[in-house]
Design a protein around this motif. Structure first.
Motif, PDB file in Angstrom:
ATOM      1  N   LEU A  58      11.156   8.213  -7.333  1.00 15.93           N
ATOM      2  CA  LEU A  58      10.881   8.703  -8.679  1.00 15.93           C
ATOM      3  C   LEU A  58      10.422   7.563  -9.599  1.00 15.93           C
ATOM      4  O   LEU A  58       9.481   7.722 -10.382  1.00 15.93           O
ATOM      5  N   VAL A  59      11.093   6.415  -9.482  1.00  9.79           N
ATOM      6  CA  VAL A  59      10.715   5.258 -10.306  1.00  9.79           C
ATOM      7  C   VAL A  59       9.318   4.784  -9.931  1.00  9.79           C
ATOM      8  O   VAL A  59       8.486   4.509 -10.798  1.00  9.79           O
ATOM      9  N   LYS A  60       9.032   4.707  -8.638  1.00  4.74           N
ATOM     10  CA  LYS A  60       7.727   4.252  -8.174  1.00  4.74           C
ATOM     11  C   LYS A  60       6.627   5.177  -8.682  1.00  4.74           C
ATOM     12  O   LYS A  60       5.584   4.712  -9.160  1.00  4.74           O
ATOM     13  N   GLN A  61       6.840   6.480  -8.602  1.00  3.19           N
ATOM     14  CA  GLN A  61       5.845   7.438  -9.090  1.00  3.19           C
ATOM     15  C   GLN A  61       5.564   7.208 -10.571  1.00  3.19           C
ATOM     16  O   GLN A  61       4.411   7.204 -10.999  1.00  3.19           O
ATOM     17  N   ARG A  62       6.616   6.985 -11.326  1.00  4.03           N
ATOM     18  CA  ARG A  62       6.434   6.792 -12.759  1.00  4.03           C
ATOM     19  C   ARG A  62       5.778   5.454 -13.077  1.00  4.03           C
ATOM     20  O   ARG A  62       4.990   5.349 -14.003  1.00  4.03           O
ATOM     21  N   LYS A  63       6.086   4.426 -12.301  1.00  5.74           N
ATOM     22  CA  LYS A  63       5.436   3.127 -12.514  1.00  5.74           C
ATOM     23  C   LYS A  63       3.948   3.213 -12.203  1.00  5.74           C
ATOM     24  O   LYS A  63       3.125   2.618 -12.910  1.00  5.74           O
ATOM     25  N   ASP A  64       3.597   3.955 -11.158  1.00  2.00           N
ATOM     26  CA  ASP A  64       2.183   4.156 -10.831  1.00  2.00           C
ATOM     27  C   ASP A  64       1.469   4.890 -11.960  1.00  2.00           C
ATOM     28  O   ASP A  64       0.376   4.515 -12.373  1.00  2.00           O
ATOM     29  N   SER A  65       2.118   5.942 -12.479  1.00  2.00           N
ATOM     30  CA  SER A  65       1.543   6.694 -13.591  1.00  2.00           C
ATOM     31  C   SER A  65       1.431   5.822 -14.837  1.00  2.00           C
ATOM     32  O   SER A  65       0.419   5.864 -15.545  1.00  2.00           O
ATOM     33  N   LEU A  66       2.461   5.025 -15.084  1.00  3.79           N
ATOM     34  CA  LEU A  66       2.473   4.130 -16.239  1.00  3.79           C
ATOM     35  C   LEU A  66       1.276   3.185 -16.190  1.00  3.79           C
ATOM     36  O   LEU A  66       0.573   2.995 -17.186  1.00  3.79           O
ATOM     37  N   GLU A  67       1.033   2.618 -15.019  1.00  5.59           N
ATOM     38  CA  GLU A  67      -0.085   1.697 -14.838  1.00  5.59           C
ATOM     39  C   GLU A  67      -1.413   2.388 -15.140  1.00  5.59           C
ATOM     40  O   GLU A  67      -2.268   1.833 -15.835  1.00  5.59           O
ATOM     41  N   ILE A  68      -1.576   3.595 -14.638  1.00 10.33           N
ATOM     42  CA  ILE A  68      -2.815   4.349 -14.875  1.00 10.33           C
ATOM     43  C   ILE A  68      -2.983   4.654 -16.357  1.00 10.33           C
ATOM     44  O   ILE A  68      -4.069   4.473 -16.920  1.00 10.33           O
ATOM     45  N   GLN A  70      -1.774   3.046 -18.882  1.00 10.23           N
ATOM     46  CA  GLN A  70      -2.069   1.819 -19.615  1.00 10.23           C
ATOM     47  C   GLN A  70      -3.531   1.429 -19.447  1.00 10.23           C
ATOM     48  O   GLN A  70      -4.173   0.975 -20.398  1.00 10.23           O
ATOM     49  N   GLN A  71      -4.060   1.597 -18.249  1.00 12.29           N
ATOM     50  CA  GLN A  71      -5.472   1.287 -17.999  1.00 12.29           C
ATOM     51  C   GLN A  71      -6.380   2.207 -18.810  1.00 12.29           C
ATOM     52  O   GLN A  71      -7.455   1.801 -19.229  1.00 12.29           O
ATOM     53  N   GLN A  72      -5.952   3.444 -19.006  1.00 14.28           N
ATOM     54  CA  GLN A  72      -6.751   4.420 -19.741  1.00 14.28           C
ATOM     55  C   GLN A  72      -6.445   4.397 -21.242  1.00 14.28           C
ATOM     56  O   GLN A  72      -6.918   5.254 -21.973  1.00 14.28           O
ATOM     57  N   HIS A  73      -5.625   3.443 -21.671  1.00 13.58           N
ATOM     58  CA  HIS A  73      -5.259   3.271 -23.082  1.00 13.58           C
ATOM     59  C   HIS A  73      -4.623   4.535 -23.657  1.00 13.58           C
ATOM     60  O   HIS A  73      -4.940   4.968 -24.757  1.00 13.58           O
ATOM     61  N   ARG A  74      -3.707   5.131 -22.875  1.00 14.68           N
ATOM     62  CA  ARG A  74      -2.972   6.315 -23.316  1.00 14.68           C
ATOM     63  C   ARG A  74      -1.537   5.894 -23.608  1.00 14.68           C
ATOM     64  O   ARG A  74      -0.632   6.138 -22.820  1.00 14.68           O
ATOM     65  N   ALA A  75      -1.340   5.235 -24.723  1.00 16.44           N
ATOM     66  CA  ALA A  75      -0.026   4.701 -25.085  1.00 16.44           C
ATOM     67  C   ALA A  75       1.033   5.797 -25.199  1.00 16.44           C
ATOM     68  O   ALA A  75       2.198   5.579 -24.867  1.00 16.44           O
ATOM     69  N   ASP A  76       0.636   6.979 -25.667  1.00 17.09           N
ATOM     70  CA  ASP A  76       1.599   8.079 -25.815  1.00 17.09           C
ATOM     71  C   ASP A  76       2.183   8.494 -24.465  1.00 17.09           C
ATOM     72  O   ASP A  76       3.402   8.630 -24.321  1.00 17.09           O
ATOM     73  N   LEU A  77       1.333   8.658 -23.459  1.00 16.32           N
ATOM     74  CA  LEU A  77       1.807   9.051 -22.127  1.00 16.32           C
ATOM     75  C   LEU A  77       2.523   7.894 -21.435  1.00 16.32           C
ATOM     76  O   LEU A  77       3.510   8.096 -20.730  1.00 16.32           O
ATOM     77  N   ALA A  78       2.035   6.676 -21.654  1.00 13.37           N
ATOM     78  CA  ALA A  78       2.676   5.498 -21.062  1.00 13.37           C
ATOM     79  C   ALA A  78       4.100   5.351 -21.591  1.00 13.37           C
ATOM     80  O   ALA A  78       5.018   5.019 -20.837  1.00 13.37           O
ATOM     81  N   GLN A  79       4.292   5.619 -22.861  1.00 11.54           N
ATOM     82  CA  GLN A  79       5.612   5.531 -23.484  1.00 11.54           C
ATOM     83  C   GLN A  79       6.586   6.510 -22.830  1.00 11.54           C
ATOM     84  O   GLN A  79       7.729   6.159 -22.518  1.00 11.54           O
ATOM     85  N   LYS A  80       6.133   7.733 -22.576  1.00 10.93           N
ATOM     86  CA  LYS A  80       6.999   8.740 -21.947  1.00 10.93           C
ATOM     87  C   LYS A  80       7.394   8.312 -20.537  1.00 10.93           C
ATOM     88  O   LYS A  80       8.542   8.473 -20.136  1.00 10.93           O
ATOM     89  N   GLU A  81       6.442   7.772 -19.786  1.00  8.43           N
ATOM     90  CA  GLU A  81       6.743   7.322 -18.424  1.00  8.43           C
ATOM     91  C   GLU A  81       7.759   6.179 -18.453  1.00  8.43           C
ATOM     92  O   GLU A  81       8.689   6.146 -17.655  1.00  8.43           O
ATOM     93  N   GLN A  82       7.588   5.238 -19.391  1.00  9.52           N
ATOM     94  CA  GLN A  82       8.502   4.099 -19.512  1.00  9.52           C
ATOM     95  C   GLN A  82       9.912   4.578 -19.838  1.00  9.52           C
ATOM     96  O   GLN A  82      10.892   4.062 -19.295  1.00  9.52           O
ATOM     97  N   GLU A  83      10.023   5.560 -20.718  1.00 10.99           N
ATOM     98  CA  GLU A  83      11.339   6.093 -21.080  1.00 10.99           C
ATOM     99  C   GLU A  83      12.012   6.731 -19.868  1.00 10.99           C
ATOM    100  O   GLU A  83      13.212   6.545 -19.649  1.00 10.99           O
ATOM    101  N   GLU A  84      11.245   7.486 -19.067  1.00 13.33           N
ATOM    102  CA  GLU A  84      11.805   8.119 -17.877  1.00 13.33           C
ATOM    103  C   GLU A  84      12.231   7.074 -16.846  1.00 13.33           C
ATOM    104  O   GLU A  84      13.259   7.223 -16.193  1.00 13.33           O
ATOM    105  N   ILE A  85      11.439   6.009 -16.707  1.00 10.33           N
ATOM    106  CA  ILE A  85      11.789   4.927 -15.774  1.00 10.33           C
ATOM    107  C   ILE A  85      13.147   4.349 -16.144  1.00 10.33           C
ATOM    108  O   ILE A  85      13.996   4.138 -15.285  1.00 10.33           O
ATOM    109  N   GLU A  86      13.363   4.094 -17.430  1.00 12.64           N
ATOM    110  CA  GLU A  86      14.621   3.510 -17.884  1.00 12.64           C
ATOM    111  C   GLU A  86      15.811   4.428 -17.587  1.00 12.64           C
ATOM    112  O   GLU A  86      16.870   3.965 -17.166  1.00 12.64           O
TER     113      GLU A  86
END
Length: 150
Positions: A58-68, A70-86
């Protein structure tokens, strides 16, 4: 089973506290537990090792999504993934520091008799068994590669 009971308790608390961030992560874990328990051959039970592997996945999936994101400059979605990782990482065993991991890998390399990058498979097999849940596979792989290249 302790993980499932812990998740259910924390879900109740997060609902009462209206903590959306925590709820998203806990619901993802609960869904993964249900899927694992109802999988063919599981018999309605999952072992502690399987729980750890599931959480790491689950963490790996979210880290992969987080990376994508961030590359696409989607801070809103990246923030949600980071919160779930934590939230999910809180249920994993404490991760080894870089120094601790390096010390253990040097010992594993010595134990396996590995001398060159060609022996990486032998080292990775022993390392992933010994360090299961304590370090990320990608980190282990990179460090083993660096240590064997010397």
């Amino acid at each position: 089973m302790a993980l499932e009971q812990n998740i259910n308790e924390q879900l109740k608390q997060a609902m009462l506290a209206k903590d959306e961030k925590k709820l998203r992560g806990l619901r993802a874990i609960k869904a993964a537990i249900i899927i694992a328990k109802t999988a063919e051959g599981a018999g309605g039970q999952i072992s502690a090792d399987e729980e750890i592997k599931m959480l790491q996945k689950l963490v790996k999936q979210r880290k992969d999504s987080l990376e994508i994101f961030q590359q696409q400059h989607r801070a809103d979605l990246a923030q949600k993934e980071q919160e779930e990782i934590e939230v999910i990482e809180a249920f994993l065993p404490k991760q080894l520091s870089e120094e601790e991991l390096k010390e253990l890998l040097i010992k594993i390399i010595a134990d396996t008799g590995a001398a060159s990058p060609a022996d990486m498979g032998k080292v990775m097999g022993a390392a992933t068994k010994q360090l299961a849940g304590k370090a990320d596979g990608k980190t282990i792989s990179a460090m083993v590669k660096a240590l064997l290249a010397k």
